[in-house]
Design a protein around this motif. Structure first.
Motif, short mmCIF file in Angstrom:
data_model
loop_
_atom_site.label_atom_id
_atom_site.label_comp_id
_atom_site.label_asym_id
_atom_site.label_seq_id
_atom_site.Cartn_x
_atom_site.Cartn_y
_atom_site.Cartn_z
N LEU A 178 6.07 -2.04 -12.48
CA LEU A 178 4.56 -2.42 -12.78
C LEU A 178 3.57 -2.30 -11.60
CD1 LEU A 178 4.74 -5.66 -15.12
CD2 LEU A 178 4.37 -3.27 -15.87
N ALA A 179 4.18 -2.88 -10.39
CA ALA A 179 3.37 -2.70 -9.02
C ALA A 179 3.23 -0.98 -8.76
CB ALA A 179 4.04 -3.34 -8.10
N GLN A 180 4.29 -0.18 -9.12
CA GLN A 180 4.24 1.10 -8.75
C GLN A 180 3.07 1.82 -9.71
OE1 GLN A 180 8.27 2.88 -9.05
NE2 GLN A 180 9.10 1.63 -7.33
N SER A 181 3.31 1.39 -10.91
CA SER A 181 2.36 1.81 -11.98
C SER A 181 0.90 1.63 -11.55
CB SER A 181 2.69 1.19 -13.29
OG SER A 181 1.71 1.89 -14.42
N ILE A 182 0.59 0.23 -11.18
CA ILE A 182 -0.87 0.07 -10.68
C ILE A 182 -1.34 0.74 -9.72
CG2 ILE A 182 -2.18 -1.71 -9.87
CD1 ILE A 182 -0.63 -3.74 -11.69
N LYS A 183 -0.48 1.26 -8.65
CA LYS A 183 -0.72 1.78 -7.47
C LYS A 183 -1.12 3.25 -7.97
CE LYS A 183 1.19 3.27 -2.93
NZ LYS A 183 2.24 3.03 -2.25
N ALA A 184 -0.27 3.83 -8.93
CA ALA A 184 -0.52 5.38 -9.35
C ALA A 184 -1.82 5.24 -10.22
CB ALA A 184 0.61 5.61 -10.40
N ASP A 185 -2.05 4.26 -11.00
CA ASP A 185 -3.42 4.37 -11.77
C ASP A 185 -4.69 3.98 -10.72
OD1 ASP A 185 -2.27 4.75 -14.10
OD2 ASP A 185 -1.90 2.55 -14.46
N GLU A 186 -4.23 3.28 -9.84
CA GLU A 186 -5.47 3.00 -8.81
C GLU A 186 -5.77 4.30 -8.50
OE1 GLU A 186 -6.68 -0.57 -5.60
OE2 GLU A 186 -4.49 0.16 -6.03
N GLU A 187 -4.82 5.05 -7.80
CA GLU A 187 -5.02 6.51 -7.14
C GLU A 187 -5.81 7.35 -8.09
OE1 GLU A 187 -5.20 9.56 -4.65
OE2 GLU A 187 -4.73 7.48 -4.20
N LEU A 188 -5.38 7.63 -9.24
CA LEU A 188 -6.21 8.21 -10.15
C LEU A 188 -7.51 7.86 -10.54
CD1 LEU A 188 -3.46 8.34 -13.06
CD2 LEU A 188 -4.04 10.43 -11.86
N VAL A 189 -7.80 6.45 -10.45
CA VAL A 189 -9.17 6.21 -10.53
C VAL A 189 -9.94 6.58 -9.27
CG1 VAL A 189 -10.77 4.32 -10.66
CG2 VAL A 189 -8.90 4.09 -12.12
N ARG A 190 -9.45 6.54 -8.39
CA ARG A 190 -10.23 6.91 -6.91
C ARG A 190 -10.29 8.58 -6.95
NH1 ARG A 190 -6.14 5.53 -3.59
NH2 ARG A 190 -6.80 3.02 -3.57
N ARG A 191 -9.62 9.05 -7.48
CA ARG A 191 -9.66 10.56 -7.87
C ARG A 191 -10.77 10.96 -8.76
NH1 ARG A 191 -4.02 12.40 -9.35
NH2 ARG A 191 -5.21 14.31 -10.30
N GLY A 192 -11.41 9.78 -9.47
CA GLY A 192 -12.50 10.29 -10.34
C GLY A 192 -11.77 10.34 -11.88
#
Length: 335
Positions: free
Chosen positions: A159-173
């Motif tokens: 779950l922690a890895q998933s949140i990190k990946a989603d956070e990166e996607l949001v950061r990319r717009g």
């Protein structure tokens, strides 16, 4: 003779022969009279008359409702003539099929082959290949991604890895949307994850039922488990917009039927909370066991609106099913 036939359970051929012999003896006759003359009831005679008609051994008589017997040789000639006509019809149909097949193979099939060349389905088995595929999946997203998760949630490190990946996607717009089963919002660890996910900028919704795990990258790639009963097994990656459109439509339908997640309201129930009169009317109808179709007619709204209302009520009451929502509505004095 008829009584003996009934006792021995005659087949349609025996009954047909008995009726035919009566017609041969009496000439033109109304079927009911011929049936009585053969000592049969109408029910017993029915298969016999059906056989005589199928063999072409009877034809309409000169008088209304009468039938005439036909010589077996004449009936045979008629049968052969019908068969020849059927063969001619089949030959014509076969020629049309062959012409259509040539058109399909020579004109249309090349077009589909060109489209198929853009479609790819990959079975991913090893965990290492799954991680690599997910990394490639996230890197391929350019505008939006949607995901569905029926639960239960995986281990905390995943779950922690998933949140990190989603956070990166949001950061990319990237626009990130996720749908989880309402059952996920039922334990502290799970509620904490949903709150963290929502805080990253992911649009989170909850739905009563979700068919299977699904990830969609724009409209070109889909990632899903091969066996919904055991998500830890192999995964399937589908590439190509011709196939992905179906999965996008499925996701959008689930999205419309789901309820926006609220971290502030998670895990709480306030019997004096904000409910519209439409919600309360829907709850009363739910408690009375009405279907969505009947509720829609009662409220004068669409089925989709009823589905949304029911989902919001289930979310409000923290119910896992329509039945439980109705029971909880009564329990809390809301109906």
């Amino acid at each position: 003779m008829a009584n003996s036939a009934r006792n021995n359970g005659p087949d349609a051929g025996d009954i047909g022969l008995a009726l035919y012999q009566v017609l041969r003896s009496h000439g033109s006759s109304v079927p009911a009279k011929a049936t009585a003359a053969a000592g049969l009831t109408e029910e017993e005679a029915a298969p016999g008359w059906a056989e005589l008609e199928s063999l072409g051994l009877i034809r309409p008589g000169r008088m209304p409702d009468e039938v005439d017997p036909i010589e077996p040789d004449t009936a045979l000639l008629g049968l052969l003539a019908r068969q020849r006509e059927q063969l001619r019809t089949q030959q014509t149909a076969l020629s049309e099929v062959l012409t259509s097949a040539e058109s399909l193979m020579e004109r249309y099939r090349p077009t589909v082959q060109r489209e198929s060349a853009e479609i790819e389905v990959e079975l991913v088995i090893s965990d290492e290949r799954k991680r690599q595929t997910l990394a490639e999946f996230n890197a391929s997203i350019t505008t939006s991604t949607g995901s569905m998760h029926p639960g239960p949630l995986p281990a905390s490190d995943i779950l922690a890895q998933s949140i990190k990946a989603d956070e990166e996607l949001v950061r990319r717009g990237i626009k990130v949307r996720a749908i989880y089963s309402q059952s996920v919002d039922s334990a502290p660890r799970q509620r904490k994850y949903l709150a963290q996910l929502s805080a990253t900028g992911v649009e989170v919704r909850l739905a009563p039922q979700i068919p299977f795990d699904l990830l969609i990258a724009d409209t070109h790639t889909a990632f899903m488990v091969a066996n919904p009963e055991n998500p830890s097994e192999a995964a399937i990656v589908v590439r190509g917009s011709a196939l992905i459109r179906t999965y996008v439509a499925l996701f959008e339908d689930c999205w419309l039927r789901s309820v926006p997640y609220s971290a502030q309201a998670a895990g709480t129930f306030d019997p004096d909370g904000e409910l519209t009169e439409q919600h309360r009317t829907t709850m009363r109808l739910l408690a009375n066991g009405l279907t969505d179709e009947r509720i829609a007619r009662k409220l004068g709204v669409s089925l989709r609106t009823v589905s949304r209302l029911v989902s919001e009520i289930m979310r409000y009451l923290q119910a896992d099913s329509r039945f439980q929502a109705g029971v909880l509505a009564v329990t809390h004095g809301l109906v």
